[in-house]
Design a protein around this motif. Sequence first.
Motif, PDB file in Angstrom:
ATOM      1  N   ILE A  42       0.856  -1.199   0.000  1.00  0.00           N
ATOM      2  CA  ILE A  42       0.000   0.000   0.000  1.00  0.00           C
ATOM      3  C   ILE A  42       0.891   1.248   0.000  1.00  0.00           C
ATOM      4  N   HIS A  43       1.952   1.189   0.810  1.00  0.00           N
ATOM      5  CA  HIS A  43       2.884   2.313   0.934  1.00  0.00           C
ATOM      6  C   HIS A  43       3.610   2.570  -0.390  1.00  0.00           C
ATOM      7  N   LEU A  44       4.058   1.496  -1.021  1.00  0.00           N
ATOM      8  CA  LEU A  44       4.783   1.621  -2.294  1.00  0.00           C
ATOM      9  C   LEU A  44       3.864   2.240  -3.361  1.00  0.00           C
ATOM     10  N   ALA A  45       2.612   1.732  -3.406  1.00  0.00           N
ATOM     11  CA  ALA A  45       1.660   2.247  -4.398  1.00  0.00           C
ATOM     12  C   ALA A  45       1.445   3.742  -4.173  1.00  0.00           C
ATOM     13  N   GLU A  46       1.273   4.112  -2.909  1.00  0.00           N
ATOM     14  CA  GLU A  46       1.034   5.517  -2.560  1.00  0.00           C
ATOM     15  C   GLU A  46       2.194   6.394  -3.027  1.00  0.00           C
ATOM     16  N   LYS A  47       3.405   5.890  -2.761  1.00  0.00           N
ATOM     17  CA  LYS A  47       4.610   6.640  -3.144  1.00  0.00           C
ATOM     18  C   LYS A  47       4.660   6.870  -4.657  1.00  0.00           C
ATOM     19  N   LYS A  48       4.116   5.903  -5.370  1.00  0.00           N
ATOM     20  CA  LYS A  48       4.133   5.991  -6.830  1.00  0.00           C
ATOM     21  C   LYS A  48       2.900   6.736  -7.364  1.00  0.00           C
ATOM     22  N   GLY A  49       2.025   7.184  -6.442  1.00  0.00           N
ATOM     23  CA  GLY A  49       0.865   7.969  -6.871  1.00  0.00           C
ATOM     24  C   GLY A  49      -0.372   7.140  -7.160  1.00  0.00           C
ATOM     25  N   TYR A  50      -0.404   5.872  -6.697  1.00  0.00           N
ATOM     26  CA  TYR A  50      -1.593   5.049  -6.901  1.00  0.00           C
ATOM     27  C   TYR A  50      -2.238   4.717  -5.556  1.00  0.00           C
ATOM     28  N   ASP A  51      -3.515   5.015  -5.446  1.00  0.00           N
ATOM     29  CA  ASP A  51      -4.231   4.740  -4.200  1.00  0.00           C
ATOM     30  C   ASP A  51      -4.802   3.320  -4.279  1.00  0.00           C
ATOM     31  N   PHE A  52      -4.152   2.373  -3.590  1.00  0.00           N
ATOM     32  CA  PHE A  52      -4.565   0.964  -3.673  1.00  0.00           C
ATOM     33  C   PHE A  52      -5.707   0.709  -2.688  1.00  0.00           C
ATOM     34  N   GLU A  53      -6.886   1.266  -3.046  1.00  0.00           N
ATOM     35  CA  GLU A  53      -8.040   1.198  -2.142  1.00  0.00           C
ATOM     36  C   GLU A  53      -8.434  -0.236  -1.793  1.00  0.00           C
ATOM     37  N   LEU A  54      -8.338  -1.112  -2.790  1.00  0.00           N
ATOM     38  CA  LEU A  54      -8.725  -2.514  -2.573  1.00  0.00           C
ATOM     39  C   LEU A  54      -7.948  -3.090  -1.386  1.00  0.00           C
ATOM     40  N   LEU A  55      -6.637  -2.869  -1.380  1.00  0.00           N
ATOM     41  CA  LEU A  55      -5.819  -3.461  -0.310  1.00  0.00           C
ATOM     42  C   LEU A  55      -6.058  -2.767   1.029  1.00  0.00           C
ATOM     43  N   LYS A  56      -6.446  -1.498   0.979  1.00  0.00           N
ATOM     44  CA  LYS A  56      -6.776  -0.821   2.251  1.00  0.00           C
ATOM     45  C   LYS A  56      -8.028  -1.472   2.864  1.00  0.00           C
ATOM     46  N   SER A  57      -8.967  -1.846   2.007  1.00  0.00           N
ATOM     47  CA  SER A  57     -10.178  -2.534   2.510  1.00  0.00           C
ATOM     48  C   SER A  57      -9.833  -3.911   3.061  1.00  0.00           C
ATOM     49  N   VAL A  58      -8.907  -4.595   2.377  1.00  0.00           N
ATOM     50  CA  VAL A  58      -8.476  -5.924   2.846  1.00  0.00           C
ATOM     51  C   VAL A  58      -7.931  -5.787   4.269  1.00  0.00           C
ATOM     52  N   ARG A  59      -7.124  -4.760   4.479  1.00  0.00           N
ATOM     53  CA  ARG A  59      -6.518  -4.532   5.802  1.00  0.00           C
ATOM     54  C   ARG A  59      -7.591  -4.184   6.834  1.00  0.00           C
ATOM     55  N   LYS A  60      -8.555  -3.348   6.426  1.00  0.00           N
ATOM     56  CA  LYS A  60      -9.601  -2.932   7.379  1.00  0.00           C
ATOM     57  C   LYS A  60     -10.477  -4.127   7.780  1.00  0.00           C
ATOM     58  N   ILE A  61     -10.871  -4.927   6.789  1.00  0.00           N
ATOM     59  CA  ILE A  61     -11.710  -6.101   7.098  1.00  0.00           C
ATOM     60  C   ILE A  61     -10.955  -6.996   8.082  1.00  0.00           C
ATOM     61  N   ASN A  62      -9.664  -7.165   7.851  1.00  0.00           N
ATOM     62  CA  ASN A  62      -8.875  -8.043   8.733  1.00  0.00           C
ATOM     63  C   ASN A  62      -8.835  -7.489  10.162  1.00  0.00           C
ATOM     64  N   ASN A  63      -8.613  -6.192  10.288  1.00  0.00           N
ATOM     65  CA  ASN A  63      -8.571  -5.607  11.639  1.00  0.00           C
ATOM     66  C   ASN A  63      -9.932  -5.703  12.317  1.00  0.00           C
ATOM     67  N   ASP A  64     -11.009  -5.539  11.516  1.00  0.00           N
ATOM     68  CA  ASP A  64     -12.360  -5.564  12.094  1.00  0.00           C
ATOM     69  C   ASP A  64     -12.745  -6.943  12.631  1.00  0.00           C
ATOM     70  N   GLN A  65     -12.088  -8.007  12.156  1.00  0.00           N
ATOM     71  CA  GLN A  65     -12.443  -9.346  12.649  1.00  0.00           C
ATOM     72  C   GLN A  65     -12.209  -9.457  14.158  1.00  0.00           C
ATOM     73  N   LYS A  66     -11.216  -8.732  14.654  1.00  0.00           N
ATOM     74  CA  LYS A  66     -10.937  -8.787  16.104  1.00  0.00           C
ATOM     75  C   LYS A  66     -12.051  -8.071  16.875  1.00  0.00           C
ATOM     76  N   LYS A  67     -12.543  -6.970  16.286  1.00  0.00           N
ATOM     77  CA  LYS A  67     -13.655  -6.256  16.939  1.00  0.00           C
ATOM     78  C   LYS A  67     -14.884  -7.158  16.962  1.00  0.00           C
ATOM     79  N   LEU A  68     -15.082  -7.881  15.865  1.00  0.00           N
ATOM     80  CA  LEU A  68     -16.220  -8.792  15.775  1.00  0.00           C
ATOM     81  C   LEU A  68     -16.135  -9.871  16.853  1.00  0.00           C
TER      82      LEU A  68
END
Length: 431
Positions: free
Chosen positions: A270-296
Motif C-alpha cells: 500500500i505504501h509503495l503504491a502511494e509513493k508511486k501515486g496510486y491509491d490501492f483502495e482494494l488493499l486498504k479494505s483488505v486490511r480494514k476487514i482483517n482488523n475488524d475481525q478482532k472487533k467482531l
Amino acid sequence: MQKIAVIGTGYVGLVTASCLADMGNRVICVDNDRKKLENLKKGIIPIYEPGLEELIIKNRKLKRIFFVNSIREAAKESDIIFICVGTPTQADGGADLSAVEKVASEIARAMNGYKVIVGKSTVPAETGDRIKRTIEMIKRGKNNFDVVSNPEFLREGSAIHDTMYPDRIVIGVESKRAEEVMRKLYRPIKAPIVVTNIPTAEIIKHACNSFLSTKISFINAIANICELVGADVEKVAEAMGLDKRIGRQFLNAGAGFGGYCFPKDLDAFIHLAEKKGYDFELLKSVRKINNDQKKLLMKKTEDALWIVKNKNVGVLGLSFKPHTDDIRNSVSIEMIKILQHAGAKIKAYDPKAMQKSKAELAKVTFCKSPYDAAKNSDCLMILTEWEEFYKLDLQKVKKLLRQPIIIDGRNIFDPVKMKKLGFVYKCIGRC
Ligand code: UGA
C-alpha cells in the motif's frame, strides 16, 4: 556443488540454507548474533519448524553447512550470495531496508570475482536496482556481479516442503549468465521456473501475498453477510472452492490473518503504491476487514458474557497459525491484549508458542493443557486451529467451564453438534 553464502539466519535464511545444503551445495550462513551462531553450530535451532533441526544437523555432519559472523568472509568464499535479512515495517508503513543496504555494502567490499547476489527477503519493488547501485558505487576493481530477485513463497510450518516442492520458482535477472547460474542451482527441484526482469519478480511477490490476503478478507466479509442472512460460510467456501478458477485454499473464514508476512507486506505494498501515486483502495479494505475481525470477536464475547470485566477467559492457541511457535502479529496475542484491556483475566494454552508468548504477554496464566485453560473459565476462545483442539473431549470441557460458552475464531466445530452438546457456541459466519 556450488559455493553459497546466506546472509541472515531468520526463517527464510535458515530454511533456504539448509535446503540448498541438502541439495549438495556448500553453504555458509552469516548472522551478527554470536549466541545464535554458537547454538546453531550445536544444532540448537532458534525457531520451531518441522524438519529444520534434522536437516541442519545432518548437513553439519556432512560438512555442507557452516555458521560464521563475517559477511566478508562468507562473500569472499562464495559465488552465489543470498540476502535473507529482515525488512521490518517502519512507522510510515514502508519497509525498513537498512539491513539490506548494510549487507549490500559489505558484499561490495568483499568482491573478489564474479558474484550473483540474490534478493530473497520480501522487499518493495525497486530494491534490486538499489542493491545494484549500492554495490556498483562501493566495489573496487573490475569485479563483475549480477543482482537477482528470487522471491520465496514458503509458509511457516511447512517451509522445508514448500522449498523442496514449490509450485514455481521465480527468477528476476538482468543477464543470461545470472539466469544460467540460477537455473543450475535449482536443477534438483522439479518445478516450473518463471524467468523475468527484476522489478517483475519483485511485483510477483507483492501480488501473491496481497492476493492471498485478499482471499482471506473476502471470505471474512462473506462470513459477515452470512451471519446477517442466516447462511453458512463453510458451505459457501466449499462451493466456491470447487470452481477451479477460485480454489478452496485460503477461503477459511475466521479471526483473520496474522504472522510476520501478510500484515507487513500489505502495509509495504500500500505504501509503495502511494509513493508511486496510486491509491490501492482494494488493499486498504483488505486490511480494514482483517482488523475488524478482532472487533467482531470482541462483540461476540460481550454478547455471550455480557460483562467482560473480571471474567476468566480461557484462550486456546497463541501462535499466528498452527505448526509454528511464531507469535509475530498473532491474532491471538492481539486478542488477548484487547480482552485484558476490557478487564478479562486470561488463561492460555498453546502446544508450541508458550515460551515466546511469556515474553510478550503480562498477567496471563499459562496452562499445561487445553483442559487446564477451560477449568473455571467463563468462556473458552479458540484462536489457532491446532489439531489437538479438534480432538478435545467436549463433554469434559463443558464440565470444566463455569459457563458452557465457546467462542471459536477458527470455525473448528460444527455449530449444530455444539448446540446439541449444550454449548453456547459462537463462530464466524455460521449460524
Ligand atoms: C505467507 C504465504 O502463504 C507464503 O507463500 C509466503 O512465502 C509467506 O507468507 C512470506 O511472505 O514469507 P505464512 O505467513 O507462513 O506464509 O502463513 P500462511 O499459511 O499464509 O497464513 C497467514 C495467515 O493467514 C495466518 O494467520 C492464517 O491463520 C491466516 N489464514 C490463512 C486465514 O485466516 N484463512 C485462510 O484461509 C488461510
